[in-house]
Scaffold this active site. Structure first.
Site, PDB file in Angstrom:
ATOM      1  N   HIS A  71       4.049  14.752  68.707  1.00 17.14           N
ATOM      2  CA  HIS A  71       4.799  14.106  68.869  1.00 17.14           C
ATOM      3  C   HIS A  71       6.303  14.173  67.655  1.00 17.14           C
ATOM      4  O   HIS A  71       7.196  14.873  67.329  1.00 17.14           O
ATOM      5  CB  HIS A  71       4.863  12.413  68.184  1.00 17.14           C
TER       6      HIS A  71
ATOM      7  N   ASP B  32       8.686  10.925  80.615  1.00 16.19           N
ATOM      8  CA  ASP B  32       8.634  11.134  78.841  1.00 16.19           C
ATOM      9  C   ASP B  32       8.466  10.388  78.687  1.00 16.19           C
ATOM     10  O   ASP B  32       9.183   9.857  78.042  1.00 16.19           O
ATOM     11  CB  ASP B  32      10.071  12.155  79.146  1.00 16.19           C
TER      12      ASP B  32
ATOM     13  N   TYR C 261       5.906   4.670  72.347  1.00 19.27           N
ATOM     14  CA  TYR C 261       7.065   4.023  73.013  1.00 19.27           C
ATOM     15  C   TYR C 261       6.755   2.853  72.733  1.00 19.27           C
ATOM     16  O   TYR C 261       7.278   1.870  73.746  1.00 19.27           O
ATOM     17  CB  TYR C 261       7.633   4.964  73.466  1.00 19.27           C
TER      18      TYR C 261
ATOM     19  N   LYS D 201       3.019  11.621  74.037  1.00 22.23           N
ATOM     20  CA  LYS D 201       2.991  12.716  73.093  1.00 22.23           C
ATOM     21  C   LYS D 201       2.439  11.698  72.062  1.00 22.23           C
ATOM     22  O   LYS D 201       1.867  10.686  71.644  1.00 22.23           O
ATOM     23  CB  LYS D 201       4.378  12.522  72.164  1.00 22.23           C
TER      24      LYS D 201
HETATM   25  P1  NDP Z   1      20.438   9.978  75.200  1.00 23.40           P
HETATM   26  O1  NDP Z   1      20.727  10.859  74.698  1.00 23.40           O
HETATM   27  O2  NDP Z   1      19.220   9.734  76.271  1.00 23.40           O
HETATM   28  O3  NDP Z   1      21.075   8.498  75.353  1.00 23.40           O
HETATM   29  C1  NDP Z   1      20.677   6.894  76.111  1.00 23.40           C
HETATM   30  C2  NDP Z   1      21.344   6.653  75.334  1.00 23.40           C
HETATM   31  O4  NDP Z   1      22.904   6.389  76.971  1.00 23.40           O
HETATM   32  C3  NDP Z   1      21.728   4.517  76.335  1.00 23.40           C
HETATM   33  O5  NDP Z   1      22.149   3.775  74.923  1.00 23.40           O
HETATM   34  C4  NDP Z   1      21.871   4.573  77.071  1.00 23.40           C
HETATM   35  O6  NDP Z   1      22.232   3.314  77.415  1.00 23.40           O
HETATM   36  C5  NDP Z   1      23.213   5.643  77.163  1.00 23.40           C
HETATM   37  N1  NDP Z   1      23.963   5.991  78.885  1.00 23.40           N
HETATM   38  C6  NDP Z   1      23.045   7.083  78.967  1.00 23.40           C
HETATM   39  N2  NDP Z   1      23.859   7.535  80.772  1.00 23.40           N
HETATM   40  C7  NDP Z   1      25.013   7.163  79.987  1.00 23.40           C
HETATM   41  C8  NDP Z   1      25.906   7.306  80.894  1.00 23.40           C
HETATM   42  N3  NDP Z   1      25.705   8.040  81.621  1.00 23.40           N
HETATM   43  N4  NDP Z   1      26.830   6.489  80.975  1.00 23.40           N
HETATM   44  C9  NDP Z   1      27.309   5.897  80.207  1.00 23.40           C
HETATM   45  N5  NDP Z   1      25.933   5.494  78.757  1.00 23.40           N
HETATM   46  C10 NDP Z   1      24.982   6.051  79.038  1.00 23.40           C
HETATM   47  O7  NDP Z   1      19.084   8.583  74.191  1.00 23.40           O
HETATM   48  P2  NDP Z   1      17.554   8.452  74.199  1.00 23.40           P
HETATM   49  O8  NDP Z   1      17.160   8.980  72.697  1.00 23.40           O
HETATM   50  O9  NDP Z   1      16.970   8.106  74.819  1.00 23.40           O
HETATM   51  O10 NDP Z   1      16.843  10.793  73.825  1.00 23.40           O
HETATM   52  C11 NDP Z   1      16.479  10.393  76.504  1.00 23.40           C
HETATM   53  C12 NDP Z   1      14.778  10.313  76.005  1.00 23.40           C
HETATM   54  O11 NDP Z   1      14.815  11.604  74.539  1.00 23.40           O
HETATM   55  C13 NDP Z   1      14.152   9.103  75.248  1.00 23.40           C
HETATM   56  O12 NDP Z   1      13.791   8.450  76.473  1.00 23.40           O
HETATM   57  C14 NDP Z   1      12.840   9.950  75.150  1.00 23.40           C
HETATM   58  O13 NDP Z   1      12.317  10.220  76.168  1.00 23.40           O
HETATM   59  C15 NDP Z   1      12.964  11.290  74.206  1.00 23.40           C
HETATM   60  N6  NDP Z   1      12.831  11.073  72.690  1.00 23.40           N
HETATM   61  C16 NDP Z   1      12.517  11.575  72.145  1.00 23.40           C
HETATM   62  C17 NDP Z   1      12.140  11.674  71.131  1.00 23.40           C
HETATM   63  C18 NDP Z   1      11.479  12.677  69.934  1.00 23.40           C
HETATM   64  O14 NDP Z   1      11.093  12.449  68.752  1.00 23.40           O
HETATM   65  N7  NDP Z   1      10.814  13.791  70.448  1.00 23.40           N
HETATM   66  C19 NDP Z   1      12.980  11.282  70.208  1.00 23.40           C
HETATM   67  C20 NDP Z   1      14.265  10.357  70.973  1.00 23.40           C
HETATM   68  C21 NDP Z   1      14.287  10.769  72.229  1.00 23.40           C
HETATM   69  P3  NDP Z   1      22.370   1.867  79.237  1.00 23.40           P
HETATM   70  O15 NDP Z   1      20.524   2.675  78.685  1.00 23.40           O
HETATM   71  O16 NDP Z   1      22.659   1.194  78.874  1.00 23.40           O
HETATM   72  O17 NDP Z   1      22.319   2.917  80.055  1.00 23.40           O
END
Ligand code: NDP
Length: 314
Positions: free
Chosen positions: A138, A71, A76, A105
């Site tokens: 988006h 995604d 991004y 998106k």
């Molecule tokens: P997430 O809920 O996926 O959380 C990501 C965070 O959690 C990062 O800080 C990561 O740190 C940490 N993390 C992930 N796995 C673990 C684990 N097992 N243990 C501890 N820490 C963990 O947030 P996102 O906002 O990234 O959401 C996921 C995806 O959704 C995005 O990447 C994007 O593709 C999409 N999205 C879409 C939006 C929209 O408006 N349509 C808005 C926001 C996101 P680290 O990377 O350091 O491991």
């Protein structure tokens, strides 16, 4: 391309997906969208991975860990890196294009017939793809009505296998449904144990629109990884709070796309296909709901003003 051709295209893809499902590559679940297209129930998101080399490495690591849904978004600014990883893995014989499910998106600034077409073309160039699996609007702001009509055309032309929206609240999705010739297949919204959005899910269920969770790990906020309830439930199954959170959304019919730049966490986040939360655990987790987003409020005019001001290009 007319809708008959689209159906034939869908059948062709379905055969391939069917074969993949039978070969049970990573025993990850597959969901059928309202147009018959299959989509993995879990994927990998690349929001906030701004460094292109890191993003490319992450996507390659995620593919190696078993993720097939990726995604990204024009906003991004890393579609190019996702594209590089896809091309490398295909050239190396690691994966076939049809095994992947790629989402991008369109940003608000690019809403409008000609703008949306141009933005789609530019995204496809950056991704290096000849067709896309899922194209989303988006945000529900700006001229999303005209942008949606353009997505419908791109879908009917066979350039995208599925179209959908993101961050559409109940009222915005209702408005879209009164105008759309083609029902969206997906609405990607914020969904995690602290923000259930049950009414939004009920609406999507009623119209056979697949919910997809962004921020399924609450973007790491609210102490989700050390939450006592999520941890104690996890202990019963030998799983972490992150795995419990993801599994909980999957079991209520939501596609999840967690992000991590760490390989061990990517592996952890996809290791959620060998246990089932009990009904009692599902209900206990649902009680964590705070009833609103603490990340972003899509009902607020301030959010709309802020996002309308955010420009990707001149
Ligand atoms: P997430 O809920 O996926 O959380 C990501 C965070 O959690 C990062 O800080 C990561 O740190 C940490 N993390 C992930 N796995 C673990 C684990 N097992 N243990 C501890 N820490 C963990 O947030 P996102 O906002 O990234 O959401 C996921 C995806 O959704 C995005 O990447 C994007 O593709 C999409 N999205 C879409 C939006 C929209 O408006 N349509 C808005 C926001 C996101 P680290 O990377 O350091 O491991």
């Amino acid at each position: 391309m007319d809708s008959k051709c689209c159906e034939l295209l869908a059948e062709k893809y379905e055969t391939r997906w069917g074969q993949l499902e039978m070969s049970n590559r990573n025993s990850m679940g597959i969901v059928k969208l309202n147009n018959g297209i299959c989509m993995p129930k879990e994927g990998y998101g690349v929001f906030q991975i701004k460094d292109l080399d890191i993003c490319e490495r992450c996507v390659l690591d995620a593919m190696d860990a078993g993720y097939r849904l990726f995604d990204t978004a024009a906003a991004y600014l890393n579609e190019e890196a996702v594209g590089r990883a896809i091309q490398k893995s295909i050239s190396a014989g690691m994966i076939k294009r049809e095994e992947l499910f790629i989402t991008t998106k369109i940003w608000i600034q690019d809403y409008g017939t000609q703008n949306t077409r141009r933005a789609f073309r530019e995204s496809m160039e950056r991704l290096g793809l000849s067709y896309l699996d899922l194209l989303l609007l988006h945000q529900p702001f700006g001229n999303w009505q005209e942008a949606w009509r353009t997505l419908e055309s791109l879908y009917l032309e066979g350039k995208v296998r599925a179209i959908g929206v993101s961050n559409f609240t109940i009222s915005k999705l209702g408005e879209l449904l009164t105008q759309a010739k083609i029902k969206p297949m997906i609405n990607q919204i914020e969904l995690h144990p602290f923000y259930l959005q049950e009414e939004a899910l009920a609406q999507m269920r009623r119209f056979q629109i697949q919910p997809e969770a962004w921020g399924p790990l609450c973007e790491g906020q609210k102490g989700i990884f050390t939450n006592p309830l999520l941890r104690s439930i996890g202990e019963k199954y030998g799983k972490t709070a992150a795995q419990v959170s993801l599994r909980w959304n999957i079991q209520r019919g939501v596609v999840v796309i967690p992000k991590s730049v760490h390989r061990d966490r990517m592996v952890e986040n996809i290791d959620v296909w060998n246990f089932t939360l009990s009904q009692q655990d599902m209900l206990a987790i649902a009680a964590l709901d705070v009833g609103c987003s603490e990340i972003i409020d899509f009902e607020s005019p301030a959010t709309e003003r802020l996002l309308l001001r955010w420009k990707l290009h001149e």
